[in-house]
Design a protein around this motif. Sequence first.
Motif, short mmCIF file in Angstrom:
data_model
loop_
_atom_site.label_atom_id
_atom_site.label_comp_id
_atom_site.label_asym_id
_atom_site.label_seq_id
_atom_site.Cartn_x
_atom_site.Cartn_y
_atom_site.Cartn_z
N LEU A 1 0.84 -1.19 0.00
CA LEU A 1 0.00 0.00 0.00
C LEU A 1 0.88 1.25 0.00
O LEU A 1 1.91 1.29 0.68
N PRO A 2 0.46 2.27 -0.71
CA PRO A 2 1.29 3.48 -0.81
C PRO A 2 1.08 4.41 0.38
O PRO A 2 0.11 4.29 1.13
N ILE A 3 1.99 5.33 0.53
CA ILE A 3 1.78 6.49 1.41
C ILE A 3 0.99 7.50 0.58
O ILE A 3 1.39 7.86 -0.52
N ASP A 4 -0.15 7.92 1.10
CA ASP A 4 -0.96 8.91 0.39
C ASP A 4 -0.99 10.19 1.23
O ASP A 4 -1.68 10.26 2.24
N PRO A 5 -0.25 11.22 0.82
CA PRO A 5 -0.22 12.46 1.62
C PRO A 5 -1.60 13.09 1.79
O PRO A 5 -1.80 13.88 2.72
N ASP A 6 -2.54 12.74 0.90
CA ASP A 6 -3.87 13.33 0.98
C ASP A 6 -4.77 12.61 1.98
O ASP A 6 -5.84 13.10 2.31
N PHE A 7 -4.32 11.46 2.49
CA PHE A 7 -5.19 10.66 3.36
C PHE A 7 -5.58 11.42 4.63
O PHE A 7 -6.72 11.31 5.11
N GLU A 8 -4.67 12.19 5.16
CA GLU A 8 -4.94 12.90 6.42
C GLU A 8 -6.18 13.80 6.30
O GLU A 8 -6.87 14.04 7.29
N ASN A 9 -6.47 14.26 5.08
CA ASN A 9 -7.64 15.11 4.88
C ASN A 9 -8.95 14.34 5.05
O ASN A 9 -10.03 14.96 5.08
#
Length: 241
Positions: free
Chosen positions: A212-220
């Motif tokens: 699974l990738p790191i998604d910088p947008d996930f925190e939103n």
Amino acid sequence: MRPLLERARDNLRDKEVVAVMSGKGGVGKSTVATLLAFLHKDTALIDLDIFGMSIPRLFGVVGRLHEVEKEGIKPFEIGGVKLFSLGGIVGDRYVVLPGANEGGVVEALLAFADLDGVKRVVIDMPPGMGEALLALERVAKFKPVLVSTPSKMSIKVVGHLADYLSERGVKPPLFVLNMAYVECGGVKVYPFGRGEEARQLAERLGSTIVELPIDPDFENYVGKIHEYRGPIYRELQKVRL
């Protein structure tokens, strides 16, 4: 005769139980459990990480309390998933329990969760190999999904959990290597290493591995994870349990 234990067994009988677990905390287990719960209809998500309780925060229901009726604990229903958490009983408070009581709390949640109409139960387990794991073993047969990061320390600890499950005759069908890479300009970058040890462990277990990738947008999407359909979710859509 233990009425609570028997009620928990009856409540989960004839349901597919998927337990998302790790030997180590901080690997994104709750995120994986939540997104796996969205993949199928008629699914309940039960938060058994009774000391962490990340699930209410992911769904934005911190402070809301479950209604309790004669049929049992009524779920929060969000994004098509029925959600149960100890946080819906005690509110936004920390929980301190003597070890001997932890199993009773786990059994009680599994016994009184109103699972009417539910075909699949995804359980967010606490990290480690403690009383919650033993309680779940007492109550139901389950499919373990192991979660690790590429960190050698994390994989080592998850390996101990995998060995324990193997000795119990339980094979994890899926190994999730979380935070494996980040996409930069269409190129995958592996900031924490390629996780070769995880692949070796998954191969030894006979488990399917998914990165699974790191998604910088996930925190939103913390607080509204039911709206998230980003790359982490899309990768999990490809797996079959």
